[in-house]
Design a protein around this motif. Structure first.
Motif, PDB file in Angstrom:
ATOM      1  N   TYR A 132     -25.064  17.339  21.689  1.00 21.90           N
ATOM      2  CA  TYR A 132     -23.831  17.975  21.736  1.00 21.90           C
ATOM      3  C   TYR A 132     -22.972  17.749  20.717  1.00 21.90           C
ATOM      4  N   VAL A 133     -22.559  16.522  20.450  1.00 18.11           N
ATOM      5  CA  VAL A 133     -21.739  15.849  19.107  1.00 18.11           C
ATOM      6  C   VAL A 133     -22.334  16.177  18.057  1.00 18.11           C
ATOM      7  N   LEU A 134     -24.117  15.991  17.609  1.00 24.86           N
ATOM      8  CA  LEU A 134     -24.813  16.373  16.757  1.00 24.86           C
ATOM      9  C   LEU A 134     -24.443  17.910  16.489  1.00 24.86           C
ATOM     10  N   LEU A 135     -24.739  18.989  17.373  1.00 24.46           N
ATOM     11  CA  LEU A 135     -24.878  19.930  17.099  1.00 24.46           C
ATOM     12  C   LEU A 135     -23.134  20.699  16.927  1.00 24.46           C
ATOM     13  N   ILE A 136     -22.371  20.410  17.366  1.00 25.64           N
ATOM     14  CA  ILE A 136     -20.837  20.783  16.176  1.00 25.64           C
ATOM     15  C   ILE A 136     -20.372  19.934  15.371  1.00 25.64           C
ATOM     16  N   LEU A 137     -21.083  18.802  15.265  1.00 23.92           N
ATOM     17  CA  LEU A 137     -20.857  17.990  13.900  1.00 23.92           C
ATOM     18  C   LEU A 137     -21.346  19.516  12.586  1.00 23.92           C
ATOM     19  N   MET A 138     -23.017  19.915  13.115  1.00 27.29           N
ATOM     20  CA  MET A 138     -23.645  20.401  11.973  1.00 27.29           C
ATOM     21  C   MET A 138     -23.071  21.722  11.626  1.00 27.29           C
ATOM     22  N   LEU A 139     -22.312  22.623  13.020  1.00 29.97           N
ATOM     23  CA  LEU A 139     -21.914  23.354  12.674  1.00 29.97           C
ATOM     24  C   LEU A 139     -20.953  23.720  12.126  1.00 29.97           C
ATOM     25  N   VAL A 140     -19.615  22.314  12.057  1.00 31.52           N
ATOM     26  CA  VAL A 140     -18.128  22.488  11.075  1.00 31.52           C
ATOM     27  C   VAL A 140     -18.575  22.001   9.558  1.00 31.52           C
ATOM     28  N   GLY A 141     -20.300  21.300   9.514  1.00 31.20           N
ATOM     29  CA  GLY A 141     -20.934  20.931   8.273  1.00 31.20           C
ATOM     30  C   GLY A 141     -21.033  22.402   6.958  1.00 31.20           C
ATOM     31  N   LEU A 142     -21.950  22.912   8.099  1.00 33.23           N
ATOM     32  CA  LEU A 142     -22.019  24.795   7.464  1.00 33.23           C
ATOM     33  C   LEU A 142     -20.732  25.657   6.857  1.00 33.23           C
ATOM     34  N   VAL A 143     -19.854  25.732   8.294  1.00 33.00           N
ATOM     35  CA  VAL A 143     -18.825  25.798   7.927  1.00 33.00           C
ATOM     36  C   VAL A 143     -17.706  25.936   6.684  1.00 33.00           C
ATOM     37  N   PHE A 144     -17.127  24.451   6.951  1.00 33.67           N
ATOM     38  CA  PHE A 144     -16.670  24.583   5.952  1.00 33.67           C
ATOM     39  C   PHE A 144     -17.738  23.986   3.986  1.00 33.67           C
ATOM     40  N   SER A 145     -18.560  24.285   4.265  1.00 33.26           N
ATOM     41  CA  SER A 145     -19.914  23.542   3.402  1.00 33.26           C
ATOM     42  C   SER A 145     -19.383  25.288   2.862  1.00 33.26           C
ATOM     43  N   GLY A 146     -18.850  26.389   3.599  1.00 29.33           N
ATOM     44  CA  GLY A 146     -19.482  27.686   2.303  1.00 29.33           C
ATOM     45  C   GLY A 146     -18.410  27.925   1.865  1.00 29.33           C
ATOM     46  N   LEU A 147     -17.375  27.177   2.623  1.00 31.18           N
ATOM     47  CA  LEU A 147     -15.521  26.723   1.794  1.00 31.18           C
ATOM     48  C   LEU A 147     -15.171  26.263   0.374  1.00 31.18           C
ATOM     49  N   GLY A 148     -16.570  25.064   0.882  1.00 33.65           N
ATOM     50  CA  GLY A 148     -16.294  24.685  -0.849  1.00 33.65           C
ATOM     51  C   GLY A 148     -17.379  25.404  -1.615  1.00 33.65           C
ATOM     52  N   LEU A 149     -18.541  26.497  -1.818  1.00 27.42           N
ATOM     53  CA  LEU A 149     -18.814  26.950  -2.277  1.00 27.42           C
ATOM     54  C   LEU A 149     -17.604  27.807  -2.959  1.00 27.42           C
ATOM     55  N   PHE A 150     -17.338  28.992  -1.643  1.00 29.69           N
ATOM     56  CA  PHE A 150     -16.496  29.559  -2.215  1.00 29.69           C
ATOM     57  C   PHE A 150     -15.601  28.884  -3.288  1.00 29.69           C
ATOM     58  N   LEU A 151     -14.911  27.833  -2.803  1.00 33.05           N
ATOM     59  CA  LEU A 151     -13.944  27.472  -3.623  1.00 33.05           C
ATOM     60  C   LEU A 151     -14.817  27.123  -5.439  1.00 33.05           C
ATOM     61  N   ALA A 152     -15.678  26.723  -5.511  1.00 37.48           N
ATOM     62  CA  ALA A 152     -17.037  26.250  -6.560  1.00 37.48           C
ATOM     63  C   ALA A 152     -16.697  27.544  -7.008  1.00 37.48           C
ATOM     64  N   SER A 153     -16.658  28.518  -6.710  1.00 36.59           N
ATOM     65  CA  SER A 153     -17.272  30.552  -7.304  1.00 36.59           C
ATOM     66  C   SER A 153     -16.029  30.966  -7.682  1.00 36.59           C
ATOM     67  N   MET A 154     -14.710  30.320  -7.599  1.00 39.98           N
ATOM     68  CA  MET A 154     -13.425  30.970  -7.925  1.00 39.98           C
ATOM     69  C   MET A 154     -12.840  30.269  -9.427  1.00 39.98           C
ATOM     70  N   VAL A 155     -13.074  28.875  -9.288  1.00 36.49           N
ATOM     71  CA  VAL A 155     -11.944  27.742 -10.355  1.00 36.49           C
ATOM     72  C   VAL A 155     -12.671  28.071 -11.477  1.00 36.49           C
ATOM     73  N   LYS A 156     -11.887  27.823 -13.020  1.00 37.59           N
ATOM     74  CA  LYS A 156     -12.666  27.819 -14.057  1.00 37.59           C
ATOM     75  C   LYS A 156     -12.961  26.562 -14.304  1.00 37.59           C
ATOM     76  N   SER A 157     -12.377  25.166 -13.892  1.00 37.71           N
ATOM     77  CA  SER A 157     -12.630  24.283 -15.105  1.00 37.71           C
ATOM     78  C   SER A 157     -12.366  23.446 -13.548  1.00 37.71           C
ATOM     79  N   SER A 158     -13.180  22.200 -14.165  1.00 34.45           N
ATOM     80  CA  SER A 158     -13.519  20.681 -12.637  1.00 34.45           C
ATOM     81  C   SER A 158     -11.974  20.424 -12.524  1.00 34.45           C
ATOM     82  N   SER A 159     -11.332  20.594 -12.809  1.00 29.24           N
ATOM     83  CA  SER A 159      -9.535  19.648 -13.600  1.00 29.24           C
ATOM     84  C   SER A 159      -8.782  20.544 -12.642  1.00 29.24           C
TER      85      SER A 159
END
Length: 274
Positions: A132-159
């Motif tokens: 169960y712990v492994l499954l929830i860790l996978m879900l957490v990774g997927l959930v916030f990887s989506g947030l990370g990609l959203f941030l990457a798509s919105m910013v215009k520079s690495s700084s």
């Protein structure tokens, strides 16, 4: 699917080869364990080490998941991402490859910390708890990887991203109960914490990892695993539903933003237009 697999393998190799980053990511969580362990030492918490370790693991997975933004920006600046985007493959597949690779790396780091945690006294009463712990860790990774990609798509520079990352990571982590119990926070910050997706992620993960699923609502609230809002109790299982709802929202926003993003405007120059 070859594009998804290629991006996944490339990011996984980068994670394995960066040994300094890997070791640091394993050492720092136990530094937090040493610093904050005494905060969770109360009459209600039987094992403060395990209680805090659960929060540290989910916080680490969250922070690692956001690193997809850094890799996406770096790939764009180096020209690698632009070469992929001009190929016949769809942007959705590229986004999927980035999300899956970030989720895999984040989940792996969480598992490594969990395994090391067994040497600090952590234990499970049932063998299936580990599944169960492994499954929830996978879900957490997927959930916030989506947030990370959203941030990457919105910013215009690495700084710009460095600022955005700190603005997201610090409040999301410290207003979630992962390191500091919500009961210790001022009333204003506690209200803000109820709008934090990491608050509910921490609650459901801690409940599963510490095998507290059979408690009463009053006991959940006393341990900080459930939240009372004007007489209504948000149980850990409701927290799981809330986490999945945020996950669906983040994944939808991230894929749409990635498909429409103009990566030609992304730059390393700190003076670049933001």
């Amino acid at each position: 699917m070859r594009t998804v697999t290629a991006l996944w393998l490339r990011n996984i190799r980068g994670f394995v080869r960066d040994r300094v980053k890997l070791i640091t990511s394993l050492v720092i969580p136990f530094f937090f364990l040493y610093i904050f362990r005494s905060i969770f030492r109360t009459d209600q918490v039987e094992d403060p080490t395990a209680f805090l370790l659960a929060g540290i693991i989910v916080a680490t997975v969250f922070q690692t998941s956001l690193s997809i933004a850094t890799s996406t920006i770096d790939d764009t600046v180096s020209g690698y991402m632009k070469e992929i985007l001009v190929s016949p493959t769809s942007r959705f597949q590229v986004a999927l490859g980035q999300i899956l690779s970030a989720a895999t790396v984040a989940t792996t780091q969480g598992i490594l910390i969990l395994l090391i945690g067994f040497f600090t006294g952590l234990s499970f009463n049932h063998w299936y708890t580990f599944i169960y712990v492994l499954l929830i860790l996978m879900l957490v990774g997927l959930v916030f990887s989506g947030l990370g990609l959203f941030l990457a798509s919105m910013v215009k520079s690495s700084s710009t991203f460095q600022v955005v990352q700190q603005a997201v990571v610090l409040p999301f982590t410290f207003l979630s109960g992962a390191y500091i119990p919500l009961a210790f926070l001022p009333d204003v910050l506690r209200v803000i914490a109820y709008f934090n997706p990491m608050t509910y992620t921490t609650a459901i993960f801690r409940t599963i990892m510490l095998e507290k699923g059979g408690l009463t609502q009053a006991e959940w609230v006393e341990l900080g695993l459930a939240f009372e809002l004007n007489g209504f109790i948000i149980t850990p299982w409701m927290s799981g539903v809330i986490m999945l709802t945020f996950g669906a929202l983040f994944l939808s926003l991230s894929t749409n933003a990635f498909v429409q993003a103009d990566f030609n405007k992304i730059s390393r120059n700190p003076l670049a237009r933001k």
